[in-house]
Design a protein around this motif. Sequence first.
Motif, PDB file in Angstrom:
ATOM      1  N   PHE A   1       0.833  -1.202   0.000  1.00 45.81           N
ATOM      2  CA  PHE A   1       0.000   0.000   0.000  1.00 45.81           C
ATOM      3  C   PHE A   1       0.873   1.259   0.000  1.00 45.81           C
ATOM      4  CE2 PHE A   1      -2.445  -3.310   2.153  1.00 45.81           C
ATOM      5  CZ  PHE A   1      -3.689  -3.217   1.545  1.00 45.81           C
ATOM      6  N   LYS A   2       0.407   2.277  -0.697  1.00 49.12           N
ATOM      7  CA  LYS A   2       1.026   3.600  -0.552  1.00 49.12           C
ATOM      8  C   LYS A   2       0.527   4.265   0.719  1.00 49.12           C
ATOM      9  CE  LYS A   2       2.294   5.201  -5.175  1.00 49.12           C
ATOM     10  NZ  LYS A   2       2.083   6.268  -6.186  1.00 49.12           N
ATOM     11  N   GLU A   3      -0.779   4.100   0.987  1.00 50.51           N
ATOM     12  CA  GLU A   3      -1.394   4.649   2.192  1.00 50.51           C
ATOM     13  C   GLU A   3      -2.432   3.651   2.698  1.00 50.51           C
ATOM     14  OE1 GLU A   3      -3.118   8.460   1.490  1.00 50.51           O
ATOM     15  OE2 GLU A   3      -1.304   9.305   0.611  1.00 50.51           O
ATOM     16  N   PHE A   4      -2.639   3.648   4.009  1.00 53.64           N
ATOM     17  CA  PHE A   4      -3.667   2.797   4.611  1.00 53.64           C
ATOM     18  C   PHE A   4      -4.287   3.562   5.772  1.00 53.64           C
ATOM     19  CE2 PHE A   4      -5.412  -0.289   7.539  1.00 53.64           C
ATOM     20  CZ  PHE A   4      -6.064  -1.175   6.696  1.00 53.64           C
ATOM     21  N   ASP A   5      -5.630   3.741   5.724  1.00 57.24           N
ATOM     22  CA  ASP A   5      -6.344   4.466   6.770  1.00 57.24           C
ATOM     23  C   ASP A   5      -6.710   3.485   7.882  1.00 57.24           C
ATOM     24  OD1 ASP A   5      -7.916   6.046   8.373  1.00 57.24           O
ATOM     25  OD2 ASP A   5      -9.147   6.848   6.746  1.00 57.24           O
ATOM     26  N   ASP A   6      -6.159   3.710   9.078  1.00 59.49           N
ATOM     27  CA  ASP A   6      -6.441   2.800  10.197  1.00 59.49           C
ATOM     28  C   ASP A   6      -7.881   2.899  10.693  1.00 59.49           C
ATOM     29  OD1 ASP A   6      -3.943   1.621  10.304  1.00 59.49           O
ATOM     30  OD2 ASP A   6      -3.132   3.100  11.721  1.00 59.49           O
ATOM     31  N   GLN A   7      -8.573   3.989  10.368  1.00 61.04           N
ATOM     32  CA  GLN A   7      -9.969   4.133  10.790  1.00 61.04           C
ATOM     33  C   GLN A   7     -10.889   3.495   9.751  1.00 61.04           C
ATOM     34  OE1 GLN A   7     -10.937   5.320  13.826  1.00 61.04           O
ATOM     35  NE2 GLN A   7      -8.704   5.263  14.129  1.00 61.04           N
ATOM     36  N   PRO A   8     -11.764   2.584  10.168  1.00 61.89           N
ATOM     37  CA  PRO A   8     -12.634   1.914   9.187  1.00 61.89           C
ATOM     38  C   PRO A   8     -13.609   2.872   8.531  1.00 61.89           C
ATOM     39  CG  PRO A   8     -13.305   1.364  11.429  1.00 61.89           C
ATOM     40  CD  PRO A   8     -12.019   2.115  11.548  1.00 61.89           C
ATOM     41  N   ALA A   9     -13.870   2.629   7.250  1.00 64.37           N
ATOM     42  CA  ALA A   9     -14.843   3.431   6.504  1.00 64.37           C
ATOM     43  C   ALA A   9     -16.249   2.865   6.658  1.00 64.37           C
ATOM     44  CB  ALA A   9     -14.462   3.469   5.028  1.00 64.37           C
ATOM     45  N   ALA A  10     -16.356   1.584   6.995  1.00 62.14           N
ATOM     46  CA  ALA A  10     -17.671   0.942   7.152  1.00 62.14           C
ATOM     47  C   ALA A  10     -17.510  -0.313   7.992  1.00 62.14           C
ATOM     48  CB  ALA A  10     -18.259   0.586   5.786  1.00 62.14           C
ATOM     49  N   ALA A  11     -18.606  -0.711   8.654  1.00 61.07           N
ATOM     50  CA  ALA A  11     -18.619  -1.932   9.451  1.00 61.07           C
ATOM     51  C   ALA A  11     -19.762  -2.815   8.984  1.00 61.07           C
ATOM     52  CB  ALA A  11     -18.784  -1.613  10.938  1.00 61.07           C
ATOM     53  N   ALA A  12     -19.559  -4.118   9.034  1.00 61.61           N
ATOM     54  CA  ALA A  12     -20.600  -5.075   8.646  1.00 61.61           C
ATOM     55  C   ALA A  12     -20.690  -6.155   9.709  1.00 61.61           C
ATOM     56  CB  ALA A  12     -20.273  -5.674   7.277  1.00 61.61           C
ATOM     57  N   SER A  13     -21.424  -7.226   9.414  1.00 56.75           N
ATOM     58  CA  SER A  13     -21.695  -8.239  10.429  1.00 56.75           C
ATOM     59  C   SER A  13     -20.480  -9.091  10.757  1.00 56.75           C
ATOM     60  CB  SER A  13     -22.849  -9.135   9.976  1.00 56.75           C
ATOM     61  OG  SER A  13     -22.553  -9.715   8.717  1.00 56.75           O
ATOM     62  N   ILE A  14     -19.601  -9.322   9.790  1.00 59.88           N
ATOM     63  CA  ILE A  14     -18.449 -10.193  10.053  1.00 59.88           C
ATOM     64  C   ILE A  14     -17.119  -9.511   9.770  1.00 59.88           C
ATOM     65  CG2 ILE A  14     -19.754 -12.308   9.662  1.00 59.88           C
ATOM     66  CD1 ILE A  14     -18.485 -12.530   6.912  1.00 59.88           C
TER      67      ILE A  14
END
Length: 440
Positions: free
Chosen positions: A126-139
């Motif tokens: 990766f060039k960049e990786f955001d540690d904060q999730p953009a979305a959450a789902a069931s699994i």
Amino acid sequence: MSDDGPVMPRGSVSRTARLASLPLGAAGRATLGLGKRLSGQSADAVSAELQQRTAEQLFAVLGQLKGGAMKLGQTLSVFEAAVPEEMAAPYREALVKLQEEAPPMPVRTVHAVLAQQLGGTWRQRFKEFDDQPAAAASIGQVHRATWRDGRDVAVKIQYPGAATALMSDLNQLSRFARLFAVLFPGMDVKPLIAELKARVVEELDYSLEADAQRGFAAAFADDPQIAVPRVVASAPKVIVSEWLEGIPLSRIIATGSREQRDRAGVLMAMLHFSAPQRAGLLHADPHPGNFRLVPDGRLGVIDFGATARLPDGHPEPIGRLLRWALEGKAEEVLADLRAEGFVLPTAQIDAQGVHDFLRPMLDPIAEPRFHFTRAWMQEQAARVADPRLEASRLGRQLNLPPAYLLIHRVTIGSIGVLCQLDAEGDFRGVLEEWLPGFNG
């Protein structure tokens, strides 16, 4: 990292306690209802109050759970157009809150999963990786990142211990399935939960999901109406795919324009009926969160965890049955229903009665244009669910063969989303183009 130790955002003990509160609450409400009946309140008034209280408790519990409860909630949400608005609105709010407020995995856990799945040098990919999730789902949860070649990507990461927590939730929920009848009269939730459990193993293997996504992406490459992001990299618990910008269908349902609603509705129908013919696959999770309108007007599809393999396309008898029903050929319809196993050999059913039962459901494809509304779906649900009506009695005599179970659920779920969208369009034209047997 082992998957044996659950590291889900919710502890299994607290989840079990919340689920266990459901039958206790139901017992308390039943006692309360008996007392109110004895005090002179009418049966209808007491029933309505108990129904509302049960619904409120279900919303509260679903709103505090993740895992299996979110999975079941999302699956049921496509049917909420059949529910009166006073109950549907809190249900939608509970699911939105559930998704928006789901606590993320600790960053160290995210990094550990990526290292396990993509290798110890995963950062170099990766060039960049955001540690904060953009979305959450069931699994799992999704992070936004930039791949080493500069592409914006979505990184879907499975929660460690997801399998254990998900099965535990679904096992618990199946014990209380009858309570969901308050929200969805006439629907037996137990088979739905059983189907979710059967598909869990498949959904937990992201390698299978990545393969399905590759199949869809190849079939719809450069398509002017459907957009499927390509898979960049995959592992059993991580999928990296191209980022797809767009307006989620959930937002269009809430605040979309007439043009957006109609376009999204017709394109959803096109995906449903064309994918089996083009890809040999059926997208089997018609939840609004899995679709969006991208800036160029195409329908974007972003989740392929639930797919059905239909290598021969949609079964031809479906199109033939619909055509004969629209032509009023009651005897031919009943004969074909028997041949396909929808009517048991021993069942004594009147051909015209079957036709009269089915025909109102076919209004969306009877004419070149149809307007899907919540009122229409509520009318159909009430007609089938009311035990006092002939349609309900006849419906209980029909059988759903295993080969058609998933197709039926996905079709009804997609119709539910079209009703939420309040979409209008030429849905008959979609079937004429893509459904085998419909044109003769």
